[in-house]
Design an enzyme around this catalytic site. Structure first.
Site, mmCIF file in Angstrom:
data_model
loop_
_atom_site.group_PDB
_atom_site.id
_atom_site.type_symbol
_atom_site.label_atom_id
_atom_site.label_comp_id
_atom_site.label_asym_id
_atom_site.label_seq_id
_atom_site.Cartn_x
_atom_site.Cartn_y
_atom_site.Cartn_z
ATOM 1 N N TYR A 94 0.488 -1.049 0.090
ATOM 2 C CA TYR A 94 0.346 0.031 -0.162
ATOM 3 C C TYR A 94 0.598 1.083 -0.170
ATOM 4 O O TYR A 94 0.629 2.416 -0.563
ATOM 5 C CB TYR A 94 -0.885 0.060 1.344
ATOM 6 C CG TYR A 94 -1.929 1.382 1.676
ATOM 7 C CD1 TYR A 94 -3.107 0.712 0.681
ATOM 8 C CD2 TYR A 94 -1.886 2.454 1.954
ATOM 9 C CE1 TYR A 94 -4.156 1.956 0.585
ATOM 10 C CE2 TYR A 94 -2.735 3.366 2.005
ATOM 11 C CZ TYR A 94 -3.634 2.906 1.167
ATOM 12 O OH TYR A 94 -4.681 3.797 1.277
ATOM 13 N N LYS A 108 0.834 3.689 -3.188
ATOM 14 C CA LYS A 108 1.014 5.644 -2.900
ATOM 15 C C LYS A 108 1.652 6.614 -2.876
ATOM 16 O O LYS A 108 0.702 7.509 -3.267
ATOM 17 C CB LYS A 108 -0.079 5.446 -0.975
ATOM 18 C CG LYS A 108 -1.600 4.821 -1.221
ATOM 19 C CD LYS A 108 -2.638 5.271 -2.556
ATOM 20 C CE LYS A 108 -3.941 4.887 -2.134
ATOM 21 N NZ LYS A 108 -5.171 5.130 -2.747
#
Length: 253
Positions: free
Chosen positions: A156, A160
């Protein structure tokens, strides 16, 4: 805040959470909104909620990491609205808070595909229409994990951070052609996004105490939506390539 009367807007992940709040806000300001999501029941509910308030919207259901779904989203928006003014790349999933060494191929590929590749595909499909109109605003939902290494797992966090790179590249490459690209970096927000960490995983063991020591209050989806709509609006006409923390100063700690 200026209105978006008759503007064509796409919001992904709009069946719930930040996406739903964003779609409702745009519709309340006069925009015609395409709801893109994997959840048919939630997407239908948002369309009905907008209609009940006198707004105009439609839904496309499917996996936005698939090119055919991406093409359908953009083509239906342009066909129904006659224009595409705003794209909100909001859809995303969490990882298992896994440290790199415990991140499997399936987790890595799924998180990167949905959180980074899908917005790349949708933005690429939307750009020709915005470039033809010589204007357009693209807003991404990044994350606190796009600003630091202590807010999520390896997959993640990498995805991002990649979103932030995509935003900055877009802003520079297309600023002379009327296109703006920005992102919000939400802190903890009350949504239905789930984290399914293993009981013996190292990631949550390391990250949990750091988050607990630095986090502020939990925000609402509506607060995130307000920031997205601001970045999409002419009120932020000189804001381009920015990543706006919406996090009660979590990024400042």
């Amino acid at each position: 805040m200026n209105t978006f009367e008759d503007h064509g807007v796409i919001v992904t992940g709009a069946a719930s959470g930040i996406g739903r709040a964003t779609a409702l806000k745009f519709a309340a300001l006069g925009a015609r909104v395409l709801i893109a999501d994997l959840d048919p029941v939630g997407a239908k509910a948002v369309v009905e909620e907008i209609a009940a308030a006198g707004g105009n919207s439609l839904a496309v259901v499917g996996d936005l990491s698939e090119q055919a779904v991406v093409d359908e989203v953009v083509e239906r928006a342009v066909g129904a609205f006659g224009r595409l003014d705003v794209l909100v790349n909001n859809a995303g999933i969490m990882d298992r808070m896994s440290a790199l060494g415990e991140t499997g191929d399936a987790e890595w590929e799924r998180v990167l595909r949905i959180n980074l590749t899908a917005p790349f595909l949708l933005t690429r499909a939307a750009l020709p229409y915005m470039l033809a109109a010589k204007r357009g605003s693209i807003v991404f939902t990044a994350s606190e994990a796009s600003l630091k290494g202590s807010a999520a797992g390896a997959a993640y966090t990498a995805a991002k951070h990649g979103v932030v790179g995509l935003v900055k590249s877009l802003a520079v490459m297309y600023r002379g052609q009327g296109i703006r690209a920005n992102a919000i970096a939400p802190g903890p927000t009350a949504t239905n996004i789930q984290v399914e960490a293993g009981p013996d995983a190292q990631g949550p063991f390391v990250i949990g105490p750091l988050i607990g020591a630095t986090i502020g209050r939990r925000g609402s989806a509506e607060e995130q939506a307000e920031a997205i709509v601001f970045l999409a609006s002419d009120a932020s006409s000189f804001v381009n390539g920015a990543v706006l923390p919406v996090d009660d100063a979590w990024a400042a700690v």
